[in-house]
Scaffold this motif. Structure first.
Motif, PDB file in Angstrom:
ATOM      1  N   UNK A 196      80.339 -19.428 -37.435  1.00 51.41           N
ATOM      2  CA  UNK A 196      80.181 -17.758 -37.350  1.00 51.41           C
ATOM      3  C   UNK A 196      79.928 -17.371 -36.167  1.00 51.41           C
ATOM      4  N   UNK A 197      80.431 -17.859 -35.086  1.00 49.35           N
ATOM      5  CA  UNK A 197      80.188 -17.285 -33.584  1.00 49.35           C
ATOM      6  C   UNK A 197      78.640 -17.395 -33.160  1.00 49.35           C
ATOM      7  N   UNK A 198      77.804 -18.024 -34.111  1.00 52.06           N
ATOM      8  CA  UNK A 198      76.561 -18.258 -33.459  1.00 52.06           C
ATOM      9  C   UNK A 198      76.514 -19.096 -32.284  1.00 52.06           C
ATOM     10  N   UNK A 199      75.520 -18.665 -31.389  1.00 52.79           N
ATOM     11  CA  UNK A 199      75.618 -19.607 -30.027  1.00 52.79           C
ATOM     12  C   UNK A 199      74.124 -19.990 -29.698  1.00 52.79           C
ATOM     13  N   UNK A 200      73.932 -20.846 -28.753  1.00 51.57           N
ATOM     14  CA  UNK A 200      72.767 -21.644 -28.371  1.00 51.57           C
ATOM     15  C   UNK A 200      73.266 -21.832 -26.936  1.00 51.57           C
ATOM     16  N   UNK A 201      72.175 -21.531 -26.208  1.00 54.03           N
ATOM     17  CA  UNK A 201      72.345 -21.542 -24.663  1.00 54.03           C
ATOM     18  C   UNK A 201      70.818 -22.254 -24.034  1.00 54.03           C
ATOM     19  N   UNK A 202      71.173 -23.308 -23.300  1.00 48.61           N
ATOM     20  CA  UNK A 202      70.076 -23.866 -23.008  1.00 48.61           C
ATOM     21  C   UNK A 202      70.201 -24.088 -21.551  1.00 48.61           C
ATOM     22  N   UNK A 203      69.056 -23.696 -20.601  1.00 53.31           N
ATOM     23  CA  UNK A 203      69.165 -23.739 -19.260  1.00 53.31           C
ATOM     24  C   UNK A 203      67.836 -24.535 -19.017  1.00 53.31           C
ATOM     25  N   UNK A 204      68.158 -25.840 -18.070  1.00 54.97           N
ATOM     26  CA  UNK A 204      67.186 -26.786 -17.877  1.00 54.97           C
ATOM     27  C   UNK A 204      67.091 -26.934 -16.184  1.00 54.97           C
ATOM     28  N   UNK A 205      66.073 -27.254 -15.963  1.00 51.20           N
ATOM     29  CA  UNK A 205      65.965 -27.757 -14.264  1.00 51.20           C
ATOM     30  C   UNK A 205      64.699 -28.396 -14.136  1.00 51.20           C
ATOM     31  N   UNK A 206      64.768 -29.465 -13.258  1.00 47.84           N
ATOM     32  CA  UNK A 206      63.763 -30.204 -12.569  1.00 47.84           C
ATOM     33  C   UNK A 206      63.454 -29.538 -11.268  1.00 47.84           C
ATOM     34  N   UNK A 207      64.219 -28.311 -10.794  1.00 51.49           N
ATOM     35  CA  UNK A 207      64.107 -28.358  -9.371  1.00 51.49           C
ATOM     36  C   UNK A 207      63.133 -26.777  -9.320  1.00 51.49           C
ATOM     37  N   UNK A 208      62.592 -26.766 -10.303  1.00 56.56           N
ATOM     38  CA  UNK A 208      61.637 -25.273 -10.535  1.00 56.56           C
ATOM     39  C   UNK A 208      60.190 -25.710 -10.139  1.00 56.56           C
ATOM     40  N   UNK A 209      59.540 -25.122  -9.022  1.00 54.38           N
ATOM     41  CA  UNK A 209      58.205 -25.276  -8.835  1.00 54.38           C
ATOM     42  C   UNK A 209      57.315 -24.588 -10.198  1.00 54.38           C
ATOM     43  N   UNK A 210      57.860 -23.715 -10.704  1.00 51.75           N
ATOM     44  CA  UNK A 210      57.265 -23.002 -11.841  1.00 51.75           C
ATOM     45  C   UNK A 210      57.770 -23.524 -13.391  1.00 51.75           C
ATOM     46  N   UNK A 211      56.692 -23.903 -14.063  1.00 48.74           N
ATOM     47  CA  UNK A 211      56.957 -24.412 -15.529  1.00 48.74           C
ATOM     48  C   UNK A 211      57.302 -23.437 -16.478  1.00 48.74           C
TER      49      UNK A 211
END
Ligand SMILES: NC(=O)c1ccc[n+]([C@@H]2O[C@H](COP(=O)([O-])OP(=O)(O)OC[C@H]3O[C@@H](n4cnc5c(N)ncnc54)[C@H](O)[C@@H]3O)[C@@H](O)[C@H]2O)c1
Length: 318
Positions: A196-211
């Motif tokens: 039904x066109x539901x979406x999931x978006x995931x942004x992942x990074x180990x390059x960020x100084x901020x958690x």
């Protein structure tokens, strides 16, 4: 992670900690501080036939230790993700089934009180129809993680969470990813398509100084914002931001271990099973394939939208 398991098992009234094993001899100090025997070879610990074993070795070693523990007749909590390959995950699940033993997988965010509150809010329909869930999980790279990239290591939390909140499995995945400071991908963006066109978006990074560990939930009536670190859930109702007041803060790992001790003692199914984690790594490995090939990966077998999590049905929660 193992040291947190040790601390919490010591605190749980219905569990008795019988020992700690680690190839690193310096962990003997940790065991001594919790007044429990230490073994440098995990097989010595398994020889004592503990009822339940927590496995918190690096992900690529889960298979070896899990199969040995199942051979010794132990129920398992395996830290997430269940393993780094489908073959290993399946071998663990099959061995447990054959021996009628339980496999719990440590997708600890499921026990985050803010997620528990969010699930209630979504299920009650308060947000309206939810058609997008976006998770942001960024922070600094820890060199300790040597054997997997960020998609298996951290993305498995978010694949599990988003699928759990929708109550269904993803039908396809498309991802971008690359490595800058690690041998495997250390930043990635994953798009998941659900029925039904539901979406999931995931942004992942180990390059960020901020958690940051946040979830943004778009519903047709209200917008939800979860901070997994602060354990908060606020809702924008069209006019104002409102604190739901539903979050009872507690250490998620403590809730997880209490739940699994209870499941072992009362012979209940795991909240997060081996099959659930097999699904998350199936999607995670497909996300890796997607960014390598530059194309989406489809899961035709999920189009019938089987309920997620796989192991539970509504009656199991009663
Ligand atoms: N649920 C979560 O939020 C979460 C958080 C962190 C890590 N994890 C998972 O926990 C697992 C461990 O991660 P970590 O960050 O604690 O790693 P870590 O490297 O800090 O700890 C792993 C420990 O395993 C020991 N070890 C290695 N080989 C062993 C063997 N053959 N027998 C006994 N001990 C052995 C190491 O000496 C080390 O003490 C990974 O699967 C990871 O994905 C889960």
């Amino acid at each position: 992670m193992g040291k947190h398991h040790v601390r919490i098992y010591r605190e749980l009234p219905r569990a008795e900690l019988v020992g700690v094993a680690d190839t690193d001899g310096s962990v003997a100090e940790l065991a001594a501080s919790h007044d429990t025997p230490f073994h440098q070879d995990y097989r010595e610990l398994l020889a004592q036939k503990p009822e339940l074993v927590s496995i918190a070795v690096p992900t690529s070693l889960h298979r070896e230790v899990a199969l040995a523990a199942l051979d010794a007749g132990c129920h398992l909590l395996i830290e997430k993700p269940i393993s780094d390959t489908l073959d290993s995950a399946t071998a663990i699940i099959d061995s447990a089934k054959e021996r009628e033993l339980k496999v719990f997988v440590g997708h600890v965010e499921r026990f985050n009180p803010a997620v528990i509150a969010l699930k209630d809010v979504i299920t009650s329909g308060k947000l309206g129809e939810v058609h997008s869930i976006s998770n942001l999980r960024v922070g600094a790279y820890n060199r300790r993680i040597f054997d997997t990239g960020i998609i298996l290591d951290l993305g498995s939390h978010d694949i599990d969470l988003i699928s759990y909140l929708y109550g269904r499995k993803a039908e396809s995945v498309f991802a971008l990813g690359a490595a800058r400071v690690h041998d495997y991908e250390d930043h990635a963006a994953i798009s998941l398509k659900f029925a039904e066109s539901a979406a999931g978006y995931i942004e992942l990074s180990w390059l960020s100084p901020y958690k940051v560990r946040k979830m943004f939930v778009v519903g047709t009536e209200h917008f939800g914002l979860v901070d997994l670190i602060q354990q908060s859930l606020i809702i924008y109702d069209g006019k104002d931001w409102v604190d739901t007041g539903l979050v009872q803060r507690e250490e998620p790992l403590k809730l997880e271990l209490a739940s699994l001790v209870d499941a072992v003692l009362n012979d209940r199914p795991p909240e997060v099973s081996g099959e659930d984690s097999l699904y998350t790594i199936q999607v995670a490995l497909a996300a890796i394939e997607s960014y390598v090939k530059g194309e989406a990966v489809h899961f035709p077998e999920h189009s019938a939208a089987p309920a997620y999590p796989a192991a539970l049905n509504a009656n199991d929660h009663k």
